[in-house]
Enzyme design. Structure first.
Site, PDB file in Angstrom:
ATOM      1  CE  LYS A 123      47.991  -7.222  42.269  1.00  0.00           C
ATOM      2  NZ  LYS A 123      49.241  -7.979  42.414  1.00  0.00           N
ATOM      3  CB  THR A 178      50.668  -2.418  43.329  1.00  0.00           C
ATOM      4  OG1 THR A 178      51.315  -1.279  42.739  1.00  0.00           O
ATOM      5  CG2 THR A 178      50.427  -3.491  42.279  1.00  0.00           C
ATOM      6  CB  THR A 204      64.019   1.414  32.489  1.00  0.00           C
ATOM      7  OG1 THR A 204      65.126   2.015  33.133  1.00  0.00           O
ATOM      8  CG2 THR A 204      64.193  -0.090  32.626  1.00  0.00           C
ATOM      9  CG  ASP A 205      68.247   4.868  31.679  1.00  0.00           C
ATOM     10  OD1 ASP A 205      67.659   4.303  32.627  1.00  0.00           O
ATOM     11  OD2 ASP A 205      68.859   5.941  31.818  1.00  0.00           O
ATOM     12  CD  GLU A 206      67.228   1.627  36.607  1.00  0.00           C
ATOM     13  OE1 GLU A 206      67.534   0.643  37.298  1.00  0.00           O
ATOM     14  OE2 GLU A 206      66.516   2.557  37.012  1.00  0.00           O
ATOM     15  CE1 TYR A 213      61.792  -1.514  36.838  1.00  0.00           C
ATOM     16  CE2 TYR A 213      63.907  -0.368  36.700  1.00  0.00           C
ATOM     17  CZ  TYR A 213      62.567  -0.462  36.353  1.00  0.00           C
ATOM     18  OH  TYR A 213      61.998   0.477  35.532  1.00  0.00           O
ATOM     19  CE  LYS A 224      60.290  -1.965  32.293  1.00  0.00           C
ATOM     20  NZ  LYS A 224      58.811  -1.766  32.184  1.00  0.00           N
ATOM     21  CG  ASN A 263      71.987  10.057  43.011  1.00  0.00           C
ATOM     22  OD1 ASN A 263      71.410  10.381  41.969  1.00  0.00           O
ATOM     23  ND2 ASN A 263      72.101   8.794  43.401  1.00  0.00           N
TER      24      ASN A 263
HETATM   25  N1  LIG Z   1      60.079   6.056  37.004  1.00  0.00           N
HETATM   26  C1  LIG Z   1      61.062   6.155  36.115  1.00  0.00           C
HETATM   27  O1  LIG Z   1      61.958   6.996  36.266  1.00  0.00           O
HETATM   28  C2  LIG Z   1      61.066   5.273  34.882  1.00  0.00           C
HETATM   29  C3  LIG Z   1      62.052   5.501  33.909  1.00  0.00           C
HETATM   30  C4  LIG Z   1      62.030   4.727  32.751  1.00  0.00           C
HETATM   31  C5  LIG Z   1      61.056   3.757  32.568  1.00  0.00           C
HETATM   32  N2  LIG Z   1      60.119   3.539  33.528  1.00  0.00           N
HETATM   33  C6  LIG Z   1      59.083   2.514  33.279  1.00  0.00           C
HETATM   34  O2  LIG Z   1      57.838   3.213  33.166  1.00  0.00           O
HETATM   35  C7  LIG Z   1      56.790   2.408  33.681  1.00  0.00           C
HETATM   36  C8  LIG Z   1      56.033   3.187  34.741  1.00  0.00           C
HETATM   37  O3  LIG Z   1      56.930   3.540  35.792  1.00  0.00           O
HETATM   38  P1  LIG Z   1      56.425   4.354  37.067  1.00  0.00           P
HETATM   39  O4  LIG Z   1      57.608   4.963  37.688  1.00  0.00           O
HETATM   40  O5  LIG Z   1      55.279   5.195  36.680  1.00  0.00           O
HETATM   41  O6  LIG Z   1      55.919   3.148  37.970  1.00  0.00           O
HETATM   42  P2  LIG Z   1      54.949   3.159  39.234  1.00  0.00           P
HETATM   43  O7  LIG Z   1      55.504   2.131  40.154  1.00  0.00           O
HETATM   44  O8  LIG Z   1      54.703   4.534  39.714  1.00  0.00           O
HETATM   45  O9  LIG Z   1      53.560   2.642  38.639  1.00  0.00           O
HETATM   46  C9  LIG Z   1      53.355   1.320  38.231  1.00  0.00           C
HETATM   47  C10 LIG Z   1      51.864   1.099  38.082  1.00  0.00           C
HETATM   48  O10 LIG Z   1      51.665  -0.252  37.634  1.00  0.00           O
HETATM   49  C11 LIG Z   1      50.617  -0.819  38.382  1.00  0.00           C
HETATM   50  N3  LIG Z   1      50.809  -2.274  38.451  1.00  0.00           N
HETATM   51  C12 LIG Z   1      51.816  -2.921  39.109  1.00  0.00           C
HETATM   52  N4  LIG Z   1      51.637  -4.255  39.003  1.00  0.00           N
HETATM   53  C13 LIG Z   1      50.514  -4.437  38.239  1.00  0.00           C
HETATM   54  C14 LIG Z   1      49.815  -5.593  37.792  1.00  0.00           C
HETATM   55  N5  LIG Z   1      50.238  -6.831  38.093  1.00  0.00           N
HETATM   56  N6  LIG Z   1      48.716  -5.419  37.022  1.00  0.00           N
HETATM   57  C15 LIG Z   1      48.274  -4.166  36.709  1.00  0.00           C
HETATM   58  N7  LIG Z   1      48.875  -3.054  37.155  1.00  0.00           N
HETATM   59  C16 LIG Z   1      49.985  -3.188  37.898  1.00  0.00           C
HETATM   60  C17 LIG Z   1      50.700  -0.156  39.747  1.00  0.00           C
HETATM   61  O11 LIG Z   1      49.466  -0.247  40.452  1.00  0.00           O
HETATM   62  C18 LIG Z   1      51.074   1.265  39.373  1.00  0.00           C
HETATM   63  O12 LIG Z   1      49.921   2.058  39.147  1.00  0.00           O
HETATM   64  C19 LIG Z   1      57.441   1.127  34.200  1.00  0.00           C
HETATM   65  O13 LIG Z   1      57.280   0.137  33.209  1.00  0.00           O
HETATM   66  C20 LIG Z   1      58.909   1.490  34.391  1.00  0.00           C
HETATM   67  O14 LIG Z   1      59.723   0.369  34.205  1.00  0.00           O
HETATM   68  C21 LIG Z   1      60.113   4.284  34.696  1.00  0.00           C
END
Ligand SMILES: NC(=O)c1ccc[n+]([C@@H]2O[C@H](COP(=O)([O-])OP(=O)(O)OC[C@H]3O[C@@H](n4cnc5c(N)ncnc54)[C@H](O)[C@@H]3O)[C@@H](O)[C@H]2O)c1
Length: 352
Positions: A37, A39, A133-135, A158, A162, A257
């Protein structure tokens, strides 16, 4: 390698862009569709290096729109989906929980429904991979680790959203027989990380000699994984995991941290030719986040035993690579640190 069409949702985000890049480069015979999308967290500049490859396409779409998801599945007839699109920032979930329910829960169910409707005659050959996520497991004390059997105990809006999406994915496997896999990963770091998250925010602030905010006393412990190792794990799991399975992914890299930020300050002092110890003076403790989990630690033994995956980098090495990337990609950073991010930053950290 047989031709396949794979939709990757959230491919313009931090982890998604690394997953898209890996699949586009690794599998030239696959068609990779990045569905995002865009965002505040989505940035197509993350994918500049592969955007003109013949096996890559971008579709701007919103996973909360059920009809749009069904139309895309009908049109593209994907063989699989790797679902990363989400609202991902815990602090934002505390100020706007409903957005997290809509994107993370309703959005995931929309994709499950579109997959079900499109693949109903042959679930076995179509894969639904949900990235989590592990959360979802909650917080640990000083001892112990999350395994795939740990009961869910989410604490933030959050992680609750998830957790809920994970339950829906499992329910669609158990109820309808959808071919699903889920992975739960620890904190990622690396290039293209949106600078409201701890590591890129600290790199940015240290470089510009601004205060580096740390919640509470910085005693919270996280396990850190280099994002390219996560993308490699996703590749293996997508191709080799059994239907209905779950894998934990972690870095065996537990850091408080404050120790993490001190290490970052040391690396930045060296890279920027500053007096040793000068960046550490920027560390500023701010009021702790509500419901802040003390410790996360992941047991990723199942992934190593079943699929032979191990993290390739220790935090010290990965962090240095990450700093090098940020320092040599100032255009990317300047581009991102405008607009919404600035406003958000003011709201979050001013007056503390
Ligand atoms: N960042 C971390 O450390 C981490 C760790 C474990 C799991 N995750 C999971 O991995 C995934 C990616 O995390 P990230 O850190 O890259 O997130 P991010 O916030 O960087 O990216 C999320 C992406 O999803 C898109 N998006 C959001 N809402 C949307 C919608 N309604 N329709 C289509 N696209 C949409 C955004 O535009 C963005 O490009 C998530 O599901 C998160 O829960 C992240």
């Amino acid at each position: 390698m047989a031709d396949k069409t794979i939709i990757i949702t959230g491919g313009a985000g931090f982890i998604g862009s690394h997953v898209v890049r890996r699949f586009v480069n690794q599998y030239p015979d696959y068609q990779i569709i990045n569905l995002d999308k865009l965002t505040y967290a989505g940035n197509l500049a993350n994918l500049k290096d592969i955007e003109n490859k013949p096996n890559y396409r971008f579709i701007k779409a919103d996973i909360t729109n059920s009809q749009q998801m069904l139309d895309i599945f009908t049109q593209e007839q994907p063989d699989g989906i790797i679902h990363l699109a989400a609202e991902s920032h815990v602090d934002r979930s505390i100020s706007s929980p409903l957005e997290f329910v809509l994107t993370n829960v309703v959005g995931t169910v929309n994709l499950l429904n579109a997959a079900r409707a499109t693949w109903k005659d042959n679930y076995d050959n179509h894969r639904f991979y949900h990235v989590s996520t592990d959360e979802v497991y909650g917080a640990l004390g000083k001892e112990g680790m999350f395994t795939e059997q740990t009961a869910y105990d989410p604490h933030s809006p959050y992680s609750a959203s998830k957790a809920s999406s994970d339950h829906f994915v499992r329910a669609y496997h158990d109820t309808y027989g959808l071919n699903t896999v889920i992975s739960n990963c620890s904190n990622n770091y690396g290039s293209h990380h949106f600078p409201e998250k701890l590591i890129p925010l600290a790199i940015h602030n240290i470089q510009h000699q601004k205060p580096v905010p740390i919640y509470g006393k910085g005693e919270n412990i996280r396990d850190w994984l280099f994002v390219e190792d996560h993308a490699r794990a996703i590749d293996l799991i997508y191709h080799q995991a059994a239907s209905g399975s779950t894998y934990n992914i972690g870095g065996h890299n537990e850091w408080t941290n404050i120790d993490l930020i001190r290490l970052l300050c040391k690396i930045m002092d060296e890279k920027l030719n500053r007096t040793p110890g000068s960046s550490a003076q920027l560390i500023t403790f701010v009021t702790d986040r509500a419901g802040h989990d003390l410790r996360y630690a992941i047991d990723a033994d199942k992934l190593e035993k079943d699929l032979g995956w191990k993290p390739s980098l220790r935090l010290e090495e990965g962090l240095e690579k990450t700093v090098d990337w940020y320092l040599s990609n100032q255009d990317w950073l300047n581009n991102v640190t405008s607009g919404d991010y600035q406003k958000y930053y003011e709201q979050q950290y001013s007056g503390r």
